[in-house]
Design a protein around this motif. Structure first.
Motif, short mmCIF file in Angstrom:
data_model
loop_
_atom_site.label_atom_id
_atom_site.label_comp_id
_atom_site.label_asym_id
_atom_site.label_seq_id
_atom_site.Cartn_x
_atom_site.Cartn_y
_atom_site.Cartn_z
N ALA A 1 -19.11 67.02 13.54
CA ALA A 1 -18.88 68.47 13.60
C ALA A 1 -20.09 69.25 14.10
O ALA A 1 -19.93 70.25 14.78
N ASP A 2 -21.27 68.81 13.78
CA ASP A 2 -22.47 69.54 14.18
C ASP A 2 -23.19 68.83 15.31
O ASP A 2 -24.04 67.98 15.09
N GLY A 3 -22.77 69.15 16.53
CA GLY A 3 -23.54 68.69 17.67
C GLY A 3 -23.06 67.44 18.37
O GLY A 3 -23.83 66.84 19.13
N HIS A 4 -21.85 67.00 18.15
CA HIS A 4 -21.35 65.81 18.83
C HIS A 4 -19.97 66.05 19.44
O HIS A 4 -19.00 65.34 19.13
N PRO A 5 -19.88 67.04 20.33
CA PRO A 5 -18.57 67.35 20.91
C PRO A 5 -17.96 66.21 21.71
O PRO A 5 -16.75 66.05 21.74
N GLU A 6 -18.80 65.38 22.32
CA GLU A 6 -18.28 64.24 23.08
C GLU A 6 -17.62 63.22 22.18
O GLU A 6 -16.59 62.64 22.53
N ALA A 7 -18.17 63.01 21.01
CA ALA A 7 -17.56 62.08 20.05
C ALA A 7 -16.23 62.62 19.55
O ALA A 7 -15.26 61.87 19.39
N LEU A 8 -16.17 63.93 19.30
CA LEU A 8 -14.92 64.55 18.86
C LEU A 8 -13.85 64.45 19.94
O LEU A 8 -12.70 64.11 19.65
N ALA A 9 -14.24 64.72 21.19
CA ALA A 9 -13.27 64.65 22.29
C ALA A 9 -12.77 63.23 22.49
O ALA A 9 -11.57 63.01 22.69
N ALA A 10 -13.67 62.26 22.42
CA ALA A 10 -13.27 60.86 22.60
C ALA A 10 -12.35 60.42 21.47
O ALA A 10 -11.35 59.73 21.70
N ALA A 11 -12.65 60.82 20.25
CA ALA A 11 -11.80 60.45 19.12
C ALA A 11 -10.43 61.10 19.22
O ALA A 11 -9.41 60.45 18.96
N LEU A 12 -10.38 62.36 19.62
CA LEU A 12 -9.10 63.04 19.78
C LEU A 12 -8.26 62.36 20.85
O LEU A 12 -7.07 62.14 20.66
N ASP A 13 -8.88 61.98 21.96
CA ASP A 13 -8.17 61.24 23.01
C ASP A 13 -7.61 59.93 22.46
O ASP A 13 -6.48 59.55 22.75
N ASP A 14 -8.42 59.23 21.67
CA ASP A 14 -8.01 57.95 21.09
C ASP A 14 -6.82 58.14 20.14
O ASP A 14 -5.84 57.38 20.18
N VAL A 15 -6.88 59.16 19.31
CA VAL A 15 -5.78 59.43 18.38
C VAL A 15 -4.51 59.77 19.15
O VAL A 15 -3.43 59.25 18.84
N GLU A 16 -4.63 60.62 20.16
CA GLU A 16 -3.45 61.01 20.95
C GLU A 16 -2.85 59.83 21.71
O GLU A 16 -1.64 59.68 21.79
N ARG A 17 -3.71 58.96 22.23
CA ARG A 17 -3.24 57.77 22.95
C ARG A 17 -2.49 56.84 21.99
O ARG A 17 -1.41 56.33 22.31
N THR A 18 -3.05 56.65 20.80
CA THR A 18 -2.39 55.80 19.81
C THR A 18 -1.09 56.43 19.33
O THR A 18 -0.10 55.72 19.11
N ASP A 19 -1.08 57.72 19.21
CA ASP A 19 0.15 58.43 18.82
C ASP A 19 1.26 58.18 19.84
O ASP A 19 2.39 57.86 19.47
N ARG A 20 0.93 58.29 21.11
CA ARG A 20 1.92 58.02 22.16
C ARG A 20 2.37 56.57 22.14
O ARG A 20 3.55 56.26 22.28
N LEU A 21 1.45 55.66 21.94
CA LEU A 21 1.76 54.22 21.93
C LEU A 21 2.71 53.86 20.79
O LEU A 21 3.62 53.06 20.96
N THR A 22 2.49 54.48 19.65
CA THR A 22 3.25 54.10 18.46
C THR A 22 4.45 54.98 18.19
O THR A 22 5.17 54.76 17.23
N GLY A 23 4.65 55.99 19.04
CA GLY A 23 5.75 56.95 18.85
C GLY A 23 7.06 56.38 18.96
O GLY A 23 7.89 55.90 18.44
#
Length: 113
Positions: free
Chosen positions: A91-113
């Motif tokens: 949360a404090d200073g790692h926007p790239e990690a947040l963006a990468a994790a969100l992409d990973d969650v969304e990709r897995t969501d689509r895969l398992t939908g």
């Protein structure tokens, strides 16, 4: 919790919570059904939880710990815990990690939908 986090971290926790809730409510037949690249939907989400845990611990300067396989019915909770931990760590200073994790969650969501 998300109201206390920066917007990017809140988006991650919201996406994690949606996916975790879907898996908590999913019947066993769907949890155990194979998806591309994984023997089951539950296995795909366990892999995601492990990646999120590794990322969060890395940001905290801690060594990786194995997220155990506690069975198909536990993966929703495992995802929620590891996703929220990562959001707090990033949360404090790692926007790239947040963006990468969100992409990973969304990709897995689509895969398992």
């Amino acid at each position: 919790m998300s109201e206390q986090l920066p917007a990017a971290a809140a988006r991650l926790t919201e996406a994690v919570d949606r996916l975790a809730d879907r898996f908590r409510a999913m019947p066993q037949s769907r949890l155990l059904a194979a998806v591309p690249g994984h023997p089951s939907r539950a296995a795909a989400v366990l892999e995601l939880a492990r990646r999120l845990a590794d990322s969060g611990r890395g940001l905290e300067g801690l060594p990786a710990l194995e997220v155990p396989d506690c069975g198909a019915f536990a993966v929703g909770d495992q995802l929620a815990v590891t996703g929220h931990d990562l959001a707090l760590a990033a949360a404090d200073g790692h926007p790239e990690a947040l963006a990468a994790a969100l992409d990973d969650v969304e990709r897995t969501d689509r895969l398992t939908g």
